[in-house]
Motif scaffolding. Structure first.
Motif, PDB file in Angstrom:
ATOM      1  N   PRO A 117      42.494 -37.896  12.818  1.00  0.00           N
ATOM      2  CA  PRO A 117      42.644 -38.646  11.734  1.00  0.00           C
ATOM      3  C   PRO A 117      41.500 -39.819  11.523  1.00  0.00           C
ATOM      4  CG  PRO A 117      44.839 -38.334  12.897  1.00  0.00           C
ATOM      5  CD  PRO A 117      43.831 -37.922  13.766  1.00  0.00           C
ATOM      6  N   HIS A 118      41.134 -39.674  10.361  1.00  0.00           N
ATOM      7  CA  HIS A 118      40.085 -40.884  10.218  1.00  0.00           C
ATOM      8  C   HIS A 118      39.641 -40.843   8.598  1.00  0.00           C
ATOM      9  CE1 HIS A 118      37.448 -37.037  10.297  1.00  0.00           C
ATOM     10  NE2 HIS A 118      36.754 -37.854   9.430  1.00  0.00           N
ATOM     11  N   LYS A 119      39.422 -41.992   8.358  1.00  0.00           N
ATOM     12  CA  LYS A 119      38.934 -42.008   6.623  1.00  0.00           C
ATOM     13  C   LYS A 119      37.354 -42.566   6.806  1.00  0.00           C
ATOM     14  CE  LYS A 119      40.295 -46.786   6.572  1.00  0.00           C
ATOM     15  NZ  LYS A 119      41.169 -47.963   5.650  1.00  0.00           N
ATOM     16  N   LEU A 120      36.802 -41.741   5.701  1.00  0.00           N
ATOM     17  CA  LEU A 120      35.568 -41.977   5.331  1.00  0.00           C
ATOM     18  C   LEU A 120      35.264 -43.030   4.643  1.00  0.00           C
ATOM     19  CD1 LEU A 120      32.472 -40.610   5.412  1.00  0.00           C
ATOM     20  CD2 LEU A 120      33.141 -39.660   3.333  1.00  0.00           C
ATOM     21  N   ILE A 121      34.429 -44.034   4.967  1.00  0.00           N
ATOM     22  CA  ILE A 121      34.200 -45.307   4.279  1.00  0.00           C
ATOM     23  C   ILE A 121      32.584 -45.353   4.073  1.00  0.00           C
ATOM     24  CG2 ILE A 121      35.794 -46.739   5.451  1.00  0.00           C
ATOM     25  CD1 ILE A 121      33.356 -47.912   7.337  1.00  0.00           C
ATOM     26  N   GLN A 122      31.810 -44.463   4.163  1.00  0.00           N
ATOM     27  CA  GLN A 122      30.426 -44.260   3.535  1.00  0.00           C
ATOM     28  C   GLN A 122      29.855 -42.830   3.685  1.00  0.00           C
ATOM     29  OE1 GLN A 122      26.898 -46.704   5.630  1.00  0.00           O
ATOM     30  NE2 GLN A 122      26.263 -44.729   5.903  1.00  0.00           N
ATOM     31  N   ASN A 123      29.718 -42.449   2.482  1.00  0.00           N
ATOM     32  CA  ASN A 123      29.067 -41.018   2.657  1.00  0.00           C
ATOM     33  C   ASN A 123      27.725 -40.877   3.180  1.00  0.00           C
ATOM     34  OD1 ASN A 123      31.176 -39.732   1.099  1.00  0.00           O
ATOM     35  ND2 ASN A 123      30.394 -40.767  -0.738  1.00  0.00           N
ATOM     36  N   ILE A 124      27.243 -39.675   3.331  1.00  0.00           N
ATOM     37  CA  ILE A 124      26.007 -39.543   4.178  1.00  0.00           C
ATOM     38  C   ILE A 124      24.833 -40.216   3.519  1.00  0.00           C
ATOM     39  CG2 ILE A 124      24.220 -37.802   4.918  1.00  0.00           C
ATOM     40  CD1 ILE A 124      26.571 -35.909   5.075  1.00  0.00           C
ATOM     41  N   LEU A 125      24.205 -41.108   4.148  1.00  0.00           N
ATOM     42  CA  LEU A 125      23.068 -41.824   3.563  1.00  0.00           C
ATOM     43  C   LEU A 125      21.670 -41.162   4.242  1.00  0.00           C
ATOM     44  CD1 LEU A 125      23.998 -45.662   3.294  1.00  0.00           C
ATOM     45  CD2 LEU A 125      24.049 -43.866   1.393  1.00  0.00           C
ATOM     46  N   PHE A 126      20.680 -40.925   3.634  1.00  0.00           N
ATOM     47  CA  PHE A 126      19.148 -40.745   4.013  1.00  0.00           C
ATOM     48  C   PHE A 126      18.273 -41.803   3.819  1.00  0.00           C
ATOM     49  CE2 PHE A 126      15.183 -38.314   2.835  1.00  0.00           C
ATOM     50  CZ  PHE A 126      15.026 -37.812   4.336  1.00  0.00           C
ATOM     51  N   ASP A 127      17.660 -42.166   4.932  1.00  0.00           N
ATOM     52  CA  ASP A 127      16.472 -43.309   4.730  1.00  0.00           C
ATOM     53  C   ASP A 127      15.444 -42.781   5.085  1.00  0.00           C
ATOM     54  OD1 ASP A 127      16.692 -42.747   7.497  1.00  0.00           O
ATOM     55  OD2 ASP A 127      17.291 -45.008   8.143  1.00  0.00           O
ATOM     56  N   GLY A 128      15.018 -41.460   5.007  1.00  0.00           N
ATOM     57  CA  GLY A 128      13.832 -41.036   5.366  1.00  0.00           C
ATOM     58  C   GLY A 128      13.513 -40.531   6.895  1.00  0.00           C
ATOM     59  N   LYS A 129      14.302 -41.194   7.768  1.00  0.00           N
ATOM     60  CA  LYS A 129      14.165 -40.719   9.097  1.00  0.00           C
ATOM     61  C   LYS A 129      15.294 -40.398   9.890  1.00  0.00           C
ATOM     62  CE  LYS A 129      10.533 -44.151   9.790  1.00  0.00           C
ATOM     63  NZ  LYS A 129       9.906 -45.602  10.551  1.00  0.00           N
ATOM     64  N   SER A 130      16.509 -40.649   9.117  1.00  0.00           N
ATOM     65  CA  SER A 130      17.732 -40.406   9.722  1.00  0.00           C
ATOM     66  C   SER A 130      18.987 -40.197   8.622  1.00  0.00           C
ATOM     67  CB  SER A 130      18.160 -41.329  10.682  1.00  0.00           C
ATOM     68  OG  SER A 130      18.343 -42.518  10.151  1.00  0.00           O
ATOM     69  N   LEU A 131      19.992 -39.680   9.147  1.00  0.00           N
ATOM     70  CA  LEU A 131      20.983 -39.660   8.238  1.00  0.00           C
ATOM     71  C   LEU A 131      22.278 -40.372   8.898  1.00  0.00           C
ATOM     72  CD1 LEU A 131      21.450 -35.822   7.322  1.00  0.00           C
ATOM     73  CD2 LEU A 131      20.619 -37.408   6.018  1.00  0.00           C
TER      74      LEU A 131
END
Length: 203
Positions: free
Chosen positions: A171-185
């Protein structure tokens, strides 16, 4: 700093940049006839600097407007008082206290680093670490470092991150969707807080 350059605008009780504000409870603030200082630097209800007034003049200014005179910085020279409704002052202080309490309860963040081409058994091990962090009440950031050509394969990298997230069966809750900064996700999850047990009167 000259008080004339301080911000005493609407919604603010005082400026932290001008004085070291004592940390006291709302009950300890002196108002109206409780104030004994001979003169005060007075801030009006709009946050404007009225100037230094005698105690009698400051009280009179507050009474004329149907408001209270609140001693907000007793350790200044001269002490600083604010003309405003004490009920409003108490509301703002309560709101500040709740924000501070919420900030103190913010979960500590842990990070799990994975790679897009990582072996499945390594991912399973890192899934276990994420599970332990969540069970301990920590926020978890999953970071996927991208190397070389992977940085230009955004959709493929996102798919790999989604595959790892599907492995998290606890069990967990998502608080930030996938973010891409050019070098990592990156993606962030929090523990799911259990609901408080009902009291006998609620059962």
């Amino acid at each position: 700093m000259d008080i004339g350059h301080c911000d005493f605008g609407e919604g603010l009780i005082y400026s932290h940049y001008c004085y070291k504000i004592p940390v006291i409870s709302i009950q300890e603030y002196k108002i109206n006839k409780e104030i004994a200082a001979k003169e005060l630097r007075v801030i009006d209800e709009a946050g404007g600097n009225v100037g230094v007034l005698s105690l009698d003049d400051a009280r009179h200014a507050a009474e004329e407007k149907g408001l209270d005179l609140i001693l907000i910085v007793p350790n200044a020279t001269p002490p600083v008082a604010r003309i405003m409704s004490f009920d409003k002052f108490r509301y703002i202080k309560d709101k500040e206290a709740k924000k501070q309490k919420a900030a103190q309860k913010a979960p500590e963040q842990k990070q799990i680093q994975i790679s897009a081409r990582e072996a499945e058994n390594d991912l399973v091990m890192k899934m276990g670490r994420a599970h332990k962090f969540i069970e301990s009440g920590h926020r978890v950031e999953v970071a996927m470092r991208l190397r070389g050509r992977e940085k230009y394969m955004k959709d493929w990298s996102r798919m790999k991150m989604e595959e790892f997230m599907k492995m998290l069966k606890f069990p967990h809750k998502l608080i930030q969707n996938i973010l891409f900064d050019g070098k990592s996700l990156t993606i962030k999850i929090d523990p799911i807080q259990s609901a408080p047990k009902p009291t006998e009167s609620q059962q």
